[in-house]
Design a protein around this motif. Structure first.
Motif, PDB file in Angstrom:
ATOM      1  N   THR A 221       7.593   5.532   4.863  1.00  0.00           N
ATOM      2  CA  THR A 221       8.618   6.380   5.477  1.00  0.00           C
ATOM      3  C   THR A 221       9.991   5.759   5.252  1.00  0.00           C
ATOM      4  O   THR A 221      10.316   4.721   5.828  1.00  0.00           O
ATOM      5  N   ILE A 222      10.808   6.412   4.429  1.00  0.00           N
ATOM      6  CA  ILE A 222      12.136   5.927   4.098  1.00  0.00           C
ATOM      7  C   ILE A 222      13.164   6.613   4.988  1.00  0.00           C
ATOM      8  O   ILE A 222      13.233   7.845   5.045  1.00  0.00           O
ATOM      9  N   HIS A 223      13.962   5.823   5.696  1.00  0.00           N
ATOM     10  CA  HIS A 223      15.021   6.390   6.538  1.00  0.00           C
ATOM     11  C   HIS A 223      16.142   6.970   5.665  1.00  0.00           C
ATOM     12  O   HIS A 223      16.619   6.306   4.741  1.00  0.00           O
ATOM     13  N   GLY A 224      16.566   8.184   5.981  1.00  0.00           N
ATOM     14  CA  GLY A 224      17.675   8.800   5.250  1.00  0.00           C
ATOM     15  C   GLY A 224      17.310   9.030   3.799  1.00  0.00           C
ATOM     16  O   GLY A 224      16.209   9.486   3.479  1.00  0.00           O
ATOM     17  N   ASP A 225      18.244   8.677   2.885  1.00  0.00           N
ATOM     18  CA  ASP A 225      17.965   8.880   1.460  1.00  0.00           C
ATOM     19  C   ASP A 225      17.543   7.595   0.755  1.00  0.00           C
ATOM     20  O   ASP A 225      17.336   7.598  -0.469  1.00  0.00           O
ATOM     21  N   GLY A 226      17.419   6.484   1.515  1.00  0.00           N
ATOM     22  CA  GLY A 226      16.916   5.242   0.937  1.00  0.00           C
ATOM     23  C   GLY A 226      17.935   4.424   0.184  1.00  0.00           C
ATOM     24  O   GLY A 226      17.586   3.388  -0.398  1.00  0.00           O
ATOM     25  N   THR A 227      19.205   4.828   0.189  1.00  0.00           N
ATOM     26  CA  THR A 227      20.216   4.097  -0.578  1.00  0.00           C
ATOM     27  C   THR A 227      20.828   2.931   0.189  1.00  0.00           C
ATOM     28  O   THR A 227      21.538   2.112  -0.403  1.00  0.00           O
ATOM     29  N   ASN A 228      20.586   2.849   1.501  1.00  0.00           N
ATOM     30  CA  ASN A 228      21.084   1.699   2.264  1.00  0.00           C
ATOM     31  C   ASN A 228      20.491   0.419   1.685  1.00  0.00           C
ATOM     32  O   ASN A 228      19.292   0.351   1.392  1.00  0.00           O
ATOM     33  N   THR A 229      21.315  -0.590   1.518  1.00  0.00           N
ATOM     34  CA  THR A 229      20.841  -1.843   0.937  1.00  0.00           C
ATOM     35  C   THR A 229      20.840  -2.955   1.972  1.00  0.00           C
ATOM     36  O   THR A 229      21.582  -2.920   2.953  1.00  0.00           O
ATOM     37  N   ILE A 266      14.866   2.123  -0.954  1.00  0.00           N
ATOM     38  CA  ILE A 266      13.988   2.878  -1.840  1.00  0.00           C
ATOM     39  C   ILE A 266      13.439   1.984  -2.943  1.00  0.00           C
ATOM     40  O   ILE A 266      12.281   2.120  -3.368  1.00  0.00           O
ATOM     41  N   ASP A 267      14.231   1.015  -3.403  1.00  0.00           N
ATOM     42  CA  ASP A 267      13.773   0.109  -4.459  1.00  0.00           C
ATOM     43  C   ASP A 267      12.800  -0.933  -3.918  1.00  0.00           C
ATOM     44  O   ASP A 267      11.921  -1.410  -4.655  1.00  0.00           O
ATOM     45  N   VAL A 268      12.946  -1.311  -2.641  1.00  0.00           N
ATOM     46  CA  VAL A 268      11.936  -2.167  -2.013  1.00  0.00           C
ATOM     47  C   VAL A 268      10.601  -1.439  -1.994  1.00  0.00           C
ATOM     48  O   VAL A 268       9.555  -2.011  -2.346  1.00  0.00           O
ATOM     49  N   ALA A 269      10.619  -0.170  -1.605  1.00  0.00           N
ATOM     50  CA  ALA A 269       9.387   0.623  -1.576  1.00  0.00           C
ATOM     51  C   ALA A 269       8.758   0.700  -2.962  1.00  0.00           C
ATOM     52  O   ALA A 269       7.533   0.541  -3.117  1.00  0.00           O
ATOM     53  N   ARG A 270       9.570   0.933  -3.981  1.00  0.00           N
ATOM     54  CA  ARG A 270       9.043   1.040  -5.349  1.00  0.00           C
ATOM     55  C   ARG A 270       8.479  -0.289  -5.843  1.00  0.00           C
ATOM     56  O   ARG A 270       7.451  -0.318  -6.544  1.00  0.00           O
ATOM     57  N   ALA A 271       9.126  -1.396  -5.478  1.00  0.00           N
ATOM     58  CA  ALA A 271       8.610  -2.706  -5.877  1.00  0.00           C
ATOM     59  C   ALA A 271       7.244  -2.969  -5.249  1.00  0.00           C
ATOM     60  O   ALA A 271       6.339  -3.535  -5.891  1.00  0.00           O
ATOM     61  N   LEU A 272       7.081  -2.551  -3.998  1.00  0.00           N
ATOM     62  CA  LEU A 272       5.792  -2.740  -3.328  1.00  0.00           C
ATOM     63  C   LEU A 272       4.722  -1.825  -3.932  1.00  0.00           C
ATOM     64  O   LEU A 272       3.568  -2.248  -4.115  1.00  0.00           O
ATOM     65  N   LEU A 273       5.085  -0.597  -4.250  1.00  0.00           N
ATOM     66  CA  LEU A 273       4.135   0.294  -4.926  1.00  0.00           C
ATOM     67  C   LEU A 273       3.634  -0.340  -6.221  1.00  0.00           C
ATOM     68  O   LEU A 273       2.439  -0.292  -6.539  1.00  0.00           O
ATOM     69  N   LYS A 274       4.536  -0.955  -6.962  1.00  0.00           N
ATOM     70  CA  LYS A 274       4.167  -1.593  -8.227  1.00  0.00           C
ATOM     71  C   LYS A 274       3.219  -2.764  -7.998  1.00  0.00           C
ATOM     72  O   LYS A 274       2.230  -2.938  -8.727  1.00  0.00           O
ATOM     73  N   LEU A 275       3.484  -3.574  -6.968  1.00  0.00           N
ATOM     74  CA  LEU A 275       2.614  -4.706  -6.665  1.00  0.00           C
ATOM     75  C   LEU A 275       1.203  -4.256  -6.291  1.00  0.00           C
ATOM     76  O   LEU A 275       0.224  -4.946  -6.566  1.00  0.00           O
ATOM     77  N   PHE A 276       1.100  -3.096  -5.664  1.00  0.00           N
ATOM     78  CA  PHE A 276      -0.199  -2.551  -5.269  1.00  0.00           C
ATOM     79  C   PHE A 276      -0.838  -1.721  -6.385  1.00  0.00           C
ATOM     80  O   PHE A 276      -1.926  -1.186  -6.192  1.00  0.00           O
ATOM     81  N   GLY A 277      -0.149  -1.606  -7.521  1.00  0.00           N
ATOM     82  CA  GLY A 277      -0.686  -0.795  -8.609  1.00  0.00           C
ATOM     83  C   GLY A 277      -0.701   0.682  -8.304  1.00  0.00           C
ATOM     84  O   GLY A 277      -1.524   1.435  -8.824  1.00  0.00           O
ATOM     85  N   GLU A 284       3.586  10.920  -3.918  1.00  0.00           N
ATOM     86  CA  GLU A 284       2.631  11.063  -2.819  1.00  0.00           C
ATOM     87  C   GLU A 284       2.855  10.027  -1.726  1.00  0.00           C
ATOM     88  O   GLU A 284       2.686  10.328  -0.531  1.00  0.00           O
ATOM     89  N   LEU A 285       3.268   8.806  -2.111  1.00  0.00           N
ATOM     90  CA  LEU A 285       3.296   7.684  -1.173  1.00  0.00           C
ATOM     91  C   LEU A 285       4.689   7.315  -0.682  1.00  0.00           C
ATOM     92  O   LEU A 285       4.852   6.330   0.035  1.00  0.00           O
ATOM     93  N   ILE A 286       5.717   8.075  -1.051  1.00  0.00           N
ATOM     94  CA  ILE A 286       7.044   7.881  -0.471  1.00  0.00           C
ATOM     95  C   ILE A 286       7.500   9.183   0.150  1.00  0.00           C
ATOM     96  O   ILE A 286       7.505  10.234  -0.503  1.00  0.00           O
ATOM     97  N   THR A 287       7.855   9.116   1.426  1.00  0.00           N
ATOM     98  CA  THR A 287       8.345  10.293   2.135  1.00  0.00           C
ATOM     99  C   THR A 287       9.628   9.927   2.872  1.00  0.00           C
ATOM    100  O   THR A 287       9.785   8.795   3.339  1.00  0.00           O
ATOM    101  N   PHE A 288      10.548  10.855   2.967  1.00  0.00           N
ATOM    102  CA  PHE A 288      11.845  10.611   3.603  1.00  0.00           C
ATOM    103  C   PHE A 288      11.849  11.200   5.005  1.00  0.00           C
ATOM    104  O   PHE A 288      11.396  12.336   5.210  1.00  0.00           O
ATOM    105  N   VAL A 289      12.344  10.414   5.966  1.00  0.00           N
ATOM    106  CA  VAL A 289      12.334  10.805   7.374  1.00  0.00           C
ATOM    107  C   VAL A 289      13.764  10.742   7.904  1.00  0.00           C
ATOM    108  O   VAL A 289      14.645  10.164   7.271  1.00  0.00           O
ATOM    109  N   PRO A 290      14.026  11.355   9.087  1.00  0.00           N
ATOM    110  CA  PRO A 290      15.378  11.290   9.643  1.00  0.00           C
ATOM    111  C   PRO A 290      15.866   9.853   9.788  1.00  0.00           C
ATOM    112  O   PRO A 290      15.096   8.940  10.115  1.00  0.00           O
ATOM    113  N   ASP A 291      17.147   9.672   9.529  1.00  0.00           N
ATOM    114  CA  ASP A 291      17.737   8.344   9.584  1.00  0.00           C
ATOM    115  C   ASP A 291      17.924   7.891  11.027  1.00  0.00           C
ATOM    116  O   ASP A 291      17.753   8.668  11.975  1.00  0.00           O
TER     117      ASP A 291
END
Length: 368
Positions: A221-229, A266-277, A284-291
């Motif tokens: 669950t990514i808060h907002g648009d995921g661009t916060n760093t 969003i890039d943290v999420a993608r890095a973790l997806l890659k580590l899990f293959g 399917e595994l990234i969804t955006f939720v209210p910030d």
């Protein structure tokens, strides 16, 4: 607080109290100091709130220079008793409520722990003849939001402009610490650190939360648009920073603890997806939720003062993230049922870990 160069002679403690020492960062600091300096006595003081875990300290249970005390920093009598009984000369004050999501829904508890608890600790330390160092652990969030990606890194002299209740209570605690330095000459230092990740972190924070969600094949669950760093710093590097600051830092000074890994959520999420293959399942595994009510765009801090003391970041992002994921694959069970922490906007303050009681009783000799 002043900004002159560090003192020429290293400070050498004898009896160190680490508040919140069964929690995330502080447990790593306790382990480092206990093993690296067997001549120091390490007293961990923790009330075992939901995000603490005594198993984080398990490798120290038989160490002759380690002691655990179950207690709340808002209890003046107990704090004062421990300081005097253990002849504490150094306090590393980590104990705090820290999760921003929680502060939007349960903010009074943050005032109670972060401000009142710090005040109790300061007043008790003021009345204790042994105290020679008081290191107060704050956060980069007290600086407020870096408004865009051209913002210069914030130095220790930057005006504090916190934007959420958590950061506001940490800023308030800082002002108390500064007042005790100025009025009572208490030898206080303040640290302000970037986001920390690694083993021992309760799974309400981004990286352990997403790791545990992927272990369950739950969409992230990514808060907002995921661009916060956020700038991520591995926990052993942070423990080394506290080792450096405690020994080489100068009372009256503030030290930023910053890393070089500024990464969008969003890039943290993608890095973790890659580590899990599972990178081919991003849709399917990234969804955006209210910030959040307010979500700072970024935090960027200047850590030159700390580098001048001899500290440097050692762990790179890729290795640190893999090490963290591997640890949670093996040890997530130590936190019991964490389902409530894995929702989009967790509220964990009313949760306790009753499973800790038998271990605490063994260490303290008293039922808890």
């Amino acid at each position: 607080m002043t900004t002159a160069a560090a003192a020429s002679e290293d400070y050498v403690p004898q009896n160190i109290m680490i508040t919140g020492g069964a929690g995330f960062i502080a447990s790593h600091v306790a382990i480092l100091l206990c093993k690296k300096y067997p001549q120091y006595k390490i007293v961990v003081y923790d009330n075992l709130d939901y995000c603490a875990c005594l198993a984080n300290l398990q490798e120290l249970f038989d160490a002759p220079n380690f002691k655990f005390v179950k207690g709340d920093i808002t209890s003046p009598d107990l704090v004062s008793y421990v300081l005097k009984e253990e002849k504490i000369d150094t306090i590393l004050h980590f104990a705090a409520q820290t999760h921003v999501d929680n502060s939007f829904g349960n903010s009074f508890a943050f005032t109670q722990t972060n401000i009142f608890g710090t005040h109790v600790l300061l007043e008790s330390a003021k009345c204790c003849e042994y105290i020679k160092r008081f290191v107060h652990v704050s956060t980069d969030e007290v600086y407020g939001e870096g408004e865009d990606f051209d913002t210069d890194p914030m130095s220790e002299e930057h005006v504090l402009e916190p934007t959420n209740p958590y950061a506001a209570t940490k800023a308030g605690a800082e002002f108390l610490v500064k007042s005790y330095f100025r009025s009572f000459k208490m030898p206080c230092l303040i640290t302000r650190g970037n986001n920390v990740y690694g083993p021992h972190q309760f799974p309400e924070k981004l990286i352990p939360k997403f790791t545990n969600m992927l272990l369950r094949d739950i969409p992230l669950t990514i808060h907002g648009d995921g661009t916060n760093t956020r700038n991520f710093l591995y926990v052993t590097d942070v423990a080394n920073a506290f080792d450096t600051i405690m020994h080489k830092g100068e009372p009256g000074h503030v030290y930023n603890i910053g890393g070089k890994n500024e990464i969008a959520n969003i890039d943290v999420a993608r890095a973790l997806l890659k580590l899990f293959g599972k990178e081919d399942r991003e849709q399917e595994l990234i969804t955006f939720v209210p910030d959040r009510k307010f979500n700072d765009l970024r935090y960027t801090i200047n850590s030159n003062k700390l580098h001048e003391l001899g500290w440097k970041e050692l762990m790179n992002w890729e290795e640190g993230l893999k090490t963290t994921v591997d640890w949670y694959k093996q040890y997530s069970h130590r936190y019991g049922n964490i389902d409530a922490a894995l929702v989009a906007h967790p509220r964990m303050l009313n949760t306790k870990q009753d499973v800790e009681a038998p271990i605490a009783e063994k260490l303290t000799g008293k039922a808890v």
